[in-house]
Design a protein around this motif. Structure first.
Motif, PDB file in Angstrom:
ATOM      1  N   ALA A  93      33.551  30.398  38.648  1.00  0.00           N
ATOM      2  CA  ALA A  93      32.776  30.024  39.955  1.00  0.00           C
ATOM      3  C   ALA A  93      31.515  31.049  39.745  1.00  0.00           C
ATOM      4  CB  ALA A  93      33.582  30.203  41.145  1.00  0.00           C
ATOM      5  N   ASN A  94      30.408  30.686  40.538  1.00  0.00           N
ATOM      6  CA  ASN A  94      29.510  31.420  40.659  1.00  0.00           C
ATOM      7  C   ASN A  94      29.907  32.844  41.039  1.00  0.00           C
ATOM      8  OD1 ASN A  94      27.834  29.529  39.774  1.00  0.00           O
ATOM      9  ND2 ASN A  94      26.970  29.039  41.699  1.00  0.00           N
ATOM     10  N   VAL A  95      29.571  33.967  40.476  1.00  0.00           N
ATOM     11  CA  VAL A  95      30.160  35.388  41.178  1.00  0.00           C
ATOM     12  C   VAL A  95      29.023  36.348  41.249  1.00  0.00           C
ATOM     13  CG1 VAL A  95      30.459  36.229  38.608  1.00  0.00           C
ATOM     14  CG2 VAL A  95      31.580  37.264  40.693  1.00  0.00           C
ATOM     15  N   TYR A  96      28.930  37.101  42.430  1.00  0.00           N
ATOM     16  CA  TYR A  96      28.052  38.267  42.693  1.00  0.00           C
ATOM     17  C   TYR A  96      28.734  39.326  43.025  1.00  0.00           C
ATOM     18  CZ  TYR A  96      24.036  40.783  44.455  1.00  0.00           C
ATOM     19  OH  TYR A  96      23.231  41.747  44.723  1.00  0.00           O
ATOM     20  N   SER A  97      29.252  40.489  42.135  1.00  0.00           N
ATOM     21  CA  SER A  97      29.625  41.560  42.540  1.00  0.00           C
ATOM     22  C   SER A  97      29.039  42.493  43.416  1.00  0.00           C
ATOM     23  CB  SER A  97      30.161  42.327  41.233  1.00  0.00           C
ATOM     24  OG  SER A  97      30.834  43.332  41.394  1.00  0.00           O
ATOM     25  N   HIS A  98      29.028  42.102  44.683  1.00  0.00           N
ATOM     26  CA  HIS A  98      28.212  43.278  45.583  1.00  0.00           C
ATOM     27  C   HIS A  98      28.961  43.059  46.949  1.00  0.00           C
ATOM     28  CE1 HIS A  98      24.869  45.501  47.012  1.00  0.00           C
ATOM     29  NE2 HIS A  98      24.711  44.340  48.169  1.00  0.00           N
ATOM     30  N   LEU A 110      31.872  44.724  32.248  1.00  0.00           N
ATOM     31  CA  LEU A 110      32.808  45.600  31.742  1.00  0.00           C
ATOM     32  C   LEU A 110      33.329  46.493  33.103  1.00  0.00           C
ATOM     33  CD1 LEU A 110      31.550  46.715  28.196  1.00  0.00           C
ATOM     34  CD2 LEU A 110      33.626  45.185  28.888  1.00  0.00           C
ATOM     35  N   ARG A 111      32.359  46.645  33.788  1.00  0.00           N
ATOM     36  CA  ARG A 111      32.719  47.634  35.234  1.00  0.00           C
ATOM     37  C   ARG A 111      33.086  46.704  36.280  1.00  0.00           C
ATOM     38  NH1 ARG A 111      28.480  48.297  38.971  1.00  0.00           N
ATOM     39  NH2 ARG A 111      29.592  50.375  39.327  1.00  0.00           N
ATOM     40  N   THR A 112      32.861  45.462  36.219  1.00  0.00           N
ATOM     41  CA  THR A 112      33.418  44.635  37.718  1.00  0.00           C
ATOM     42  C   THR A 112      34.759  44.623  38.172  1.00  0.00           C
ATOM     43  OG1 THR A 112      31.540  43.101  37.153  1.00  0.00           O
ATOM     44  CG2 THR A 112      33.118  42.495  38.597  1.00  0.00           C
ATOM     45  N   ARG A 113      34.903  44.950  39.349  1.00  0.00           N
ATOM     46  CA  ARG A 113      36.207  45.167  39.947  1.00  0.00           C
ATOM     47  C   ARG A 113      36.082  44.112  41.142  1.00  0.00           C
ATOM     48  NH1 ARG A 113      39.518  50.331  42.812  1.00  0.00           N
ATOM     49  NH2 ARG A 113      40.641  49.017  43.986  1.00  0.00           N
ATOM     50  N   TYR A 114      35.058  44.435  42.023  1.00  0.00           N
ATOM     51  CA  TYR A 114      34.840  43.470  43.253  1.00  0.00           C
ATOM     52  C   TYR A 114      34.444  41.993  42.719  1.00  0.00           C
ATOM     53  CZ  TYR A 114      35.535  47.763  45.841  1.00  0.00           C
ATOM     54  OH  TYR A 114      36.225  48.933  46.442  1.00  0.00           O
ATOM     55  N   GLY A 115      35.205  41.088  42.858  1.00  0.00           N
ATOM     56  CA  GLY A 115      34.643  39.707  42.528  1.00  0.00           C
ATOM     57  C   GLY A 115      35.576  39.067  41.493  1.00  0.00           C
ATOM     58  N   PHE A 116      36.498  39.785  40.838  1.00  0.00           N
ATOM     59  CA  PHE A 116      37.424  39.221  39.917  1.00  0.00           C
ATOM     60  C   PHE A 116      39.057  39.218  40.496  1.00  0.00           C
ATOM     61  CE2 PHE A 116      34.645  40.331  35.874  1.00  0.00           C
ATOM     62  CZ  PHE A 116      34.013  39.187  36.237  1.00  0.00           C
ATOM     63  N   MET A 137      37.620  34.059  33.629  1.00  0.00           N
ATOM     64  CA  MET A 137      38.051  34.931  34.601  1.00  0.00           C
ATOM     65  C   MET A 137      37.899  34.204  36.080  1.00  0.00           C
ATOM     66  SD  MET A 137      39.063  37.888  33.872  1.00  0.00           S
ATOM     67  CE  MET A 137      39.161  38.634  35.502  1.00  0.00           C
ATOM     68  N   HIS A 138      39.037  34.287  36.744  1.00  0.00           N
ATOM     69  CA  HIS A 138      38.958  33.671  38.082  1.00  0.00           C
ATOM     70  C   HIS A 138      38.323  34.413  39.177  1.00  0.00           C
ATOM     71  CE1 HIS A 138      40.086  31.717  41.659  1.00  0.00           C
ATOM     72  NE2 HIS A 138      40.886  32.695  42.157  1.00  0.00           N
ATOM     73  N   VAL A 139      37.312  33.835  39.756  1.00  0.00           N
ATOM     74  CA  VAL A 139      36.343  34.611  40.800  1.00  0.00           C
ATOM     75  C   VAL A 139      37.133  34.709  42.107  1.00  0.00           C
ATOM     76  CG1 VAL A 139      34.325  34.595  41.997  1.00  0.00           C
ATOM     77  CG2 VAL A 139      34.229  34.172  39.581  1.00  0.00           C
ATOM     78  N   ASP A 140      36.973  35.670  42.903  1.00  0.00           N
ATOM     79  CA  ASP A 140      37.482  35.747  44.107  1.00  0.00           C
ATOM     80  C   ASP A 140      36.427  35.127  45.120  1.00  0.00           C
ATOM     81  OD1 ASP A 140      38.043  36.326  46.726  1.00  0.00           O
ATOM     82  OD2 ASP A 140      38.122  38.836  46.494  1.00  0.00           O
ATOM     83  N   PRO A 141      37.204  34.212  45.753  1.00  0.00           N
ATOM     84  CA  PRO A 141      36.253  33.366  46.613  1.00  0.00           C
ATOM     85  C   PRO A 141      35.321  33.959  47.526  1.00  0.00           C
ATOM     86  CG  PRO A 141      38.313  32.369  46.760  1.00  0.00           C
ATOM     87  CD  PRO A 141      38.332  33.639  45.945  1.00  0.00           C
ATOM     88  N   ALA A 142      35.505  35.230  48.072  1.00  0.00           N
ATOM     89  CA  ALA A 142      34.724  35.984  48.837  1.00  0.00           C
ATOM     90  C   ALA A 142      33.525  36.648  48.110  1.00  0.00           C
ATOM     91  CB  ALA A 142      35.274  37.273  49.268  1.00  0.00           C
ATOM     92  N   TYR A 143      33.381  36.358  46.751  1.00  0.00           N
ATOM     93  CA  TYR A 143      32.352  36.917  46.050  1.00  0.00           C
ATOM     94  C   TYR A 143      31.667  35.797  45.339  1.00  0.00           C
ATOM     95  CZ  TYR A 143      33.983  41.416  46.779  1.00  0.00           C
ATOM     96  OH  TYR A 143      34.330  42.640  47.650  1.00  0.00           O
ATOM     97  N   VAL A 144      31.730  34.471  45.799  1.00  0.00           N
ATOM     98  CA  VAL A 144      31.397  33.402  45.284  1.00  0.00           C
ATOM     99  C   VAL A 144      29.854  33.205  45.918  1.00  0.00           C
ATOM    100  CG1 VAL A 144      31.172  30.736  45.018  1.00  0.00           C
ATOM    101  CG2 VAL A 144      33.378  32.346  44.766  1.00  0.00           C
ATOM    102  N   TRP A 145      28.653  32.873  45.073  1.00  0.00           N
ATOM    103  CA  TRP A 145      27.445  32.560  45.764  1.00  0.00           C
ATOM    104  C   TRP A 145      26.908  31.011  45.437  1.00  0.00           C
ATOM    105  CZ3 TRP A 145      23.301  31.635  42.476  1.00  0.00           C
ATOM    106  CH2 TRP A 145      23.462  31.902  41.260  1.00  0.00           C
ATOM    107  N   GLY A 175      27.047  44.668  40.594  1.00  0.00           N
ATOM    108  CA  GLY A 175      25.689  44.003  40.832  1.00  0.00           C
ATOM    109  C   GLY A 175      25.936  42.911  39.557  1.00  0.00           C
ATOM    110  N   LEU A 176      26.941  42.384  39.227  1.00  0.00           N
ATOM    111  CA  LEU A 176      26.979  41.394  38.120  1.00  0.00           C
ATOM    112  C   LEU A 176      26.748  40.096  38.666  1.00  0.00           C
ATOM    113  CD1 LEU A 176      27.683  40.172  35.397  1.00  0.00           C
ATOM    114  CD2 LEU A 176      30.114  39.894  36.212  1.00  0.00           C
ATOM    115  N   LYS A 177      25.916  39.276  38.487  1.00  0.00           N
ATOM    116  CA  LYS A 177      25.574  37.888  38.940  1.00  0.00           C
ATOM    117  C   LYS A 177      25.555  36.840  37.948  1.00  0.00           C
ATOM    118  CE  LYS A 177      22.758  35.620  42.563  1.00  0.00           C
ATOM    119  NZ  LYS A 177      21.801  35.962  43.492  1.00  0.00           N
ATOM    120  N   LEU A 178      26.349  35.945  37.987  1.00  0.00           N
ATOM    121  CA  LEU A 178      26.435  34.988  36.949  1.00  0.00           C
ATOM    122  C   LEU A 178      26.801  33.749  37.473  1.00  0.00           C
ATOM    123  CD1 LEU A 178      28.841  36.545  34.119  1.00  0.00           C
ATOM    124  CD2 LEU A 178      26.325  36.446  34.009  1.00  0.00           C
TER     125      LEU A 178
END
Length: 549
Positions: free
Chosen positions: A248-253, A280-286, A541-549, A261-264
């Protein structure tokens, strides 16, 4: 610098890249919003980073020791190398800073005389240069002692048919060994309590992280490779991008400013440079926003990188191979056993036979202790399989089972002068210790020629399986002789600084009789190790819905 000793021929490098590392970091959420990464091990002037400086508590992600390792080992065999120039790029440090008595026993050769190879990949989060500071953020920690926030053990089988990678979370609680800084002689005593595993790097350098791993796993480490933030970025750029996938679209913020800050966008994207560092450092969002999910993302990245590197090795582009070699040699710090292009080229030759589909990446099985983690029983199973050179992908050829009647009796090589202390460890959670077991087995040993075997009746203990412990390498052969005399498996012999001499603990698996029956080995990688195969291109990677944009 003058260019010299240019290699004239290009060796076959199609399969040189066999390294796949994986890692993870702690359940500590102090991500400043800038990329979270590691240290090069130098102060920007050729010196080591953070040696003897006050310890800093920052927890940042240092992931790609692996990047470096995989690349360096592959490109070092490429042929388009300016030998003297690249040699000058390489930094080295001492392999093991612990006491000799704490070292794991040397790995034994197989029947063909081949020995496994164990390399520790370390990702440092040091902010010792302006570039690393910019990438890592956390201004208050500039110049502070580095943390080994990524630690991966790369094990190559004796026959080079398979490779296994085991990473541990950066916040694993361990007892750290005594280490001595090779630069200033400062001695860091063994810790009385448990500390986070990533703090080992600040206790004299990468050699202390190696010593910590040997103490934890009982696995002898042959080499180490260490990389920092800027090294990861330069490697990602040199590779030309690594494909990663999100569902899913992800924004780690977060609103509090945390996240990489990853946005894909959903699907597969080729990331490089700073964006690769963010992945490699993304925690919030995965997945569940934990360090274990972040480790999984790192494993996926490494597997994809290995595939890209092998594909690149098939290209006829001297310029791209040269860029990879330059980036790799500048990005890492290695032990003295790998401090030249020739040594790394030779190592690459050892690795090039491992096919991608025989590379398995795992995470040390663990459980939470508050916000930290500790190894579980499954972790010891994983470490034993590595010690015994058992492939984690389950594809080893089955060997004939030993005859049940093959229990050794009196052994001709059992020196009668060996002192052996025998303890009763037959207690279980539901049963009390069997009375007299220490005496029975001590008498058995005496009858087999070990005339100095004595039973310790001071206190019964609890030990799931029978074990022979020895304190130093000089007593290893004697401990093995004791095990052979009793028909114990080789894995029952363990080095331990908790004993002062050879100590046999009769476990709950031997509560009766004088003929030891070895329990069936569980030579299967635990599900809790979350194994991933490097050839699996379907990983996403599965994206946490709370970080979908």
């Amino acid at each position: 610098m003058a260019q010299s000793s240019v290699r004239g021929e290009v060796p076959a490098v199609e399969d040189t890249m066999s390294l796949t590392p994986q890692e993870q970091e702690p359940a500590d959420d102090t991500e400043p919003g800038g990329p979270d990464g590691g240290a090069s091990g130098t102060d920007g002037k050729g010196g080591k980073s953070g040696r003897g400086r006050p310890r800093r508590r920052r927890r940042v992600l240092r992931w790609s020791a692996t990047v470096l390792a995989v690349v360096i080992l592959g490109t070092a065999g490429a042929g388009y190398l300016y030998y003297q120039h690249l040699n000058a790029n390489i930094r080295s440090d001492d392999l093991n800073l612990g006491d000799a008595k704490d070292r794991a026993a040397q790995t034994k050769a197989n029947a063909a005389g081949q020995t496994p190879l164990n390399i520790l990949l370390i990702g440092s989060d040091a902010r010792d240069t302006a570039e690393n500071q910019k990438l890592g953020g956390a201004r208050d920690t500039f110049g502070g002692p580095p943390l080994a926030d990524v630690q991966m053990l790369l094990h190559v089988s004796a026959d080079r048919s398979n490779m296994s990678v085991v990473s541990i979370p950066r916040d694993t609680l361990l007892s750290l060994p005594k280490c001595t800084d090779p630069d200033d002689g400062k001695v860091y005593p063994a810790t009385q309590g448990r500390m986070m595993a990533n703090e080992s790097l600040g206790r004299g350098g990468p050699g202390c992280t190696v010593a910590t791993w040997e103490k934890l796993t009982g696995i002898h480490i042959d080499h180490f490779m260490m990389i920092d933030f800027s090294g990861v970025v330069s490697m990602a750029d040199a590779i030309g991008g690594v494909p990663v996938c999100v569902d899913a679209n992800v924004y780690s913020h977060t609103s509090a400013g945390k996240g990489s800050g990853l946005k894909l966008r959903k699907g597969t994207t080729s990331v490089q440079g700073k964006q690769a560092l963010q992945w490699l450092r993304t925690r919030y969002g995965f997945e569940d926003d934990t360090d274990l999910a972040r480790a999984k993302a790192q494993h996926m990245y490494m597997n994809s990188m290995v595939r890209e590197l092998r594909a690149s090795a098939k290209l006829t582009s001297p310029n791209k191979l040269r860029k990879l070699a330059e980036a790799a040699t500048r990005a890492i710090t290695v032990d003295n056993g790998l401090d030249s292009i020739k040594k790394m080229y030779d190592l690459a030759g050892e690795l090039q036979r491992v096919p991608t589909e025989r590379i398995t990446m795992t995470t040390m099985p663990n459980r939470y202790v508050g916000s930290r983690v500790e190894p579980t029983e499954d972790a010891e199973t994983l470490f034993r399989m590595i010690r015994d050179d058992v492939a984690l992908d389950g594809k080893d050829k089955a060997e004939p089972a030993a005859s049940a009647s093959a229990t050794p009796t009196a052994t001709a090589d059992a020196p009668p002068a060996i002192p052996v202390q025998v303890l009763n460890g037959t207690a279980t959670d539901t049963e009390a210790a069997v009375r007299g077991r220490a005496g029975t087995i001590a008498d058995l040993l005496t009858g087999k020629g070990f005339t100095r075997a004595v039973a310790d009746h001071t206190a019964a203990t609890a030990e799931p399986t029978t074990v022979v412990r020895y304190p130093s390498a000089g007593l290893q052969a004697d401990a093995q002789a004791v095990a052979r005399a009793l028909g114990l498996p080789a894995g029952a012999v363990k080095k331990s600084t908790d004993v002062s001499g050879i100590t046999l603990v009769v476990g709950a698996d031997w509560r009766s009789g004088t003929a030891y029956q070895a329990p069936a080995k569980k030579d299967r990688t635990p599900d809790s190790a979350q194994a991933i195969n490097a050839a699996d291109t379907s990983q996403c990677m599965h994206v946490d819905p709370a970080y979908v944009w």
